[in-house]
Design an enzyme around this catalytic site. Structure first.
Site, PDB file in Angstrom:
ATOM      1  N   TRP A 102      46.489  43.708  43.325  1.00 58.16           N
ATOM      2  CA  TRP A 102      45.367  42.880  43.795  1.00 58.16           C
ATOM      3  C   TRP A 102      45.084  43.131  45.269  1.00 58.16           C
ATOM      4  O   TRP A 102      43.920  43.212  45.675  1.00 58.16           O
ATOM      5  CB  TRP A 102      45.633  41.404  43.541  1.00 58.16           C
ATOM      6  N   ASP A 169      44.592  35.599  49.900  1.00 59.99           N
ATOM      7  CA  ASP A 169      44.299  35.490  48.473  1.00 59.99           C
ATOM      8  C   ASP A 169      45.439  34.684  47.836  1.00 59.99           C
ATOM      9  O   ASP A 169      46.558  35.160  47.735  1.00 59.99           O
ATOM     10  CB  ASP A 169      44.217  36.895  47.862  1.00 59.99           C
ATOM     11  N   LYS A 193      44.492  30.937  37.414  1.00 59.21           N
ATOM     12  CA  LYS A 193      45.933  31.170  37.435  1.00 59.21           C
ATOM     13  C   LYS A 193      46.707  29.859  37.555  1.00 59.21           C
ATOM     14  O   LYS A 193      47.785  29.739  37.045  1.00 59.21           O
ATOM     15  CB  LYS A 193      46.320  32.105  38.579  1.00 59.21           C
TER      16      LYS A 193
HETATM   17  C1  LIG Z   1      44.245  37.571  38.965  1.00 56.92           C
HETATM   18  C2  LIG Z   1      44.201  37.839  40.400  1.00 56.92           C
HETATM   19  C3  LIG Z   1      43.038  38.302  41.027  1.00 56.92           C
HETATM   20  C4  LIG Z   1      41.770  38.625  40.259  1.00 56.92           C
HETATM   21  O1  LIG Z   1      41.176  37.464  39.842  1.00 56.92           O
HETATM   22  P1  LIG Z   1      39.764  37.450  39.077  1.00 56.92           P
HETATM   23  O2  LIG Z   1      39.386  36.002  39.164  1.00 56.92           O
HETATM   24  O3  LIG Z   1      40.029  37.914  37.686  1.00 56.92           O
HETATM   25  O4  LIG Z   1      38.825  38.327  39.789  1.00 56.92           O
HETATM   26  C5  LIG Z   1      43.059  38.479  42.391  1.00 56.92           C
HETATM   27  N1  LIG Z   1      44.158  38.233  43.115  1.00 56.92           N
HETATM   28  C6  LIG Z   1      45.302  37.783  42.546  1.00 56.92           C
HETATM   29  C7  LIG Z   1      46.496  37.511  43.408  1.00 56.92           C
HETATM   30  C8  LIG Z   1      45.363  37.568  41.173  1.00 56.92           C
HETATM   31  O5  LIG Z   1      46.494  37.129  40.609  1.00 56.92           O
END
Ligand SMILES: *Cc1c(COP(=O)(O)O)cnc(C)c1O
Length: 352
Positions: A102, A169, A193
């Site tokens: 990511w 993030d 998540k």
């Molecule tokens: C799953 C994830 C993403 C991507 O998320 P989307 O909403 O599917 O674009 C980005 N960063 C992390 C840390 C993730 O676990």
């Protein structure tokens, strides 16, 4: 019977949220209409959006210097929106910490808009640890990091002090543990998540850092536009916002982040203890960087694979297969997963 859901995302949410949100699909707030068929500008939905923004700020303990946005496009769109909004047009540079797939995705997008300085990377070690020995120079407009690396099961337990803006993030560990959120200038997270269903990302941004790049930003990618329109620049993903609000209300009602952090620690400790104790298993991540949310592990004896796979499926466990890039197993222990589910998994691990 409800399964023990260890899925990495979209993930388990409180059962109460499934019930409340399905009720809202049939009849929202007793108004005789479904939440899916009312205007996003109706009083009832505007109130949902206002409460959702307020609860995020409350749970993060942030003051009015910050704005909360609910946007479509997931965390992936934020990989691009962050540099659009923070990378200076003239000779822009930004620092990124490369801790996984990511993070690499965020780096790829930022490179399209400026110079990216990857200050450290654990790629050579298959991202099994969080690099700690690096500096972030003042030439960078911001520093970007990923608090939890969902695939590898590593987590930043400490954040560096930097002289630049700080962007994080937090997609896979938001509201899982207490944090000083005010050390960040911009936080983003896909909801699916740990916070809600897929379809929406939360962005928390300090207002006074915006509008300084000299870029002509496409409207949808411009945080200022979304702030101005109170997350209603276009039709927001109404159901995802509503279910996220319900999840966070459930969290707040049950003792908030402090209480869930205690539970998450207990779950992680139980599972890691078994991985370390049981010679049939080994963990993937370096111990000091182990994630409380995602536990990646392997069997040490391949001949036990069939027995293990059958045993956890029989125990009503779901979502335990590792990410396709790592193989093995991954147990995601998000907020809504009860301790009991981890006990069931540990029993299975002891039984083979
Ligand atoms: C799953 C994830 C993403 C991507 O998320 P989307 O909403 O599917 O674009 C980005 N960063 C992390 C840390 C993730 O676990």
């Amino acid at each position: 019977m409800k399964k023990h859901n260890f899925s990495a995302g979209p993930c388990i949410l409180p059962q109460e949220v499934f019930q409340q949100s399905s009720q809202a699909i049939l009849d929202f707030n007793g108004i005789g209409l479904s939440i899916l068929e009312i205007s996003h500008r109706s009083k009832d939905f505007v109130q949902v959006m206002e409460e959702a923004r307020a609860i995020i700020k409350r749970l993060m303990n942030l003051n009015d210097d910050y704005e909360v946005l609910f946007l479509g496009g997931g965390a992936s769109l934020q990989f691009a929106m962050v540099p659009f909004n923070l990378m200076p047009l003239q000779n822009g540079e930004a620092a990124y910490l490369d801790t996984g797939t990511w993070a690499a995705g965020a780096i790829k997008e930022a490179k399209k808009l400026g110079k990216v300085n990857v200050v450290a990377s654990s790629k050579e070690a298959q991202y099994s640890f969080i690099p700690k020995d690096y500096t972030v120079g003042k030439e960078n407009a911001y520093f970007h990091c990923t608090s939890n690396n969902t695939i590898y099961g590593t987590q930043m337990h400490h954040f560096p002090k930097v002289d630049t803006l700080m962007v994080c993030d937090m997609s896979s560990d938001i509201f899982s543990c207490q944090r000083d959120y005010s050390q960040f200038d911009l936080i983003y997270a896909g909801a699916q998540k740990n916070m809600g269903p897929a379809g929406v990302a939360v962005v928390v941004v300090k207002k006074d850092i915006l509008g300084k790049t000299g870029r002509d930003i496409p409207s949808y990618l411009d945080y200022v536009q979304h702030i101005h329109k109170e997350s209603m620049y276009n039709t927001p993903p109404v159901f995802s916002v509503y279910a996220t609000l319900l999840t966070l209300q459930h969290l707040e009602k049950n003792g908030g982040v402090a209480a869930v952090e205690k539970l998450n620690k207990a779950k992680a400790q139980l599972l890691y203890n078994e991985i370390d104790r049981n010679p049939l298993f080994e963990g993937f991540a370096q111990k000091e960087d182990r994630s409380m949310m995602n536990v990646s592990f392997y069997l040490t004896d391949d001949s036990k694979k069939e027995a293990f796979d059958n045993a956890w499926k029989e125990a009503n466990i779901s979502g335990l297969n590792g990410h396709r890039s790592l193989g093995g197993y991954r147990a995601s222990l998000y907020n809504a997963l009860p301790l009991e589910s981890v006990e069931v998994l540990v029993n299975v691990m002891q039984s083979i």
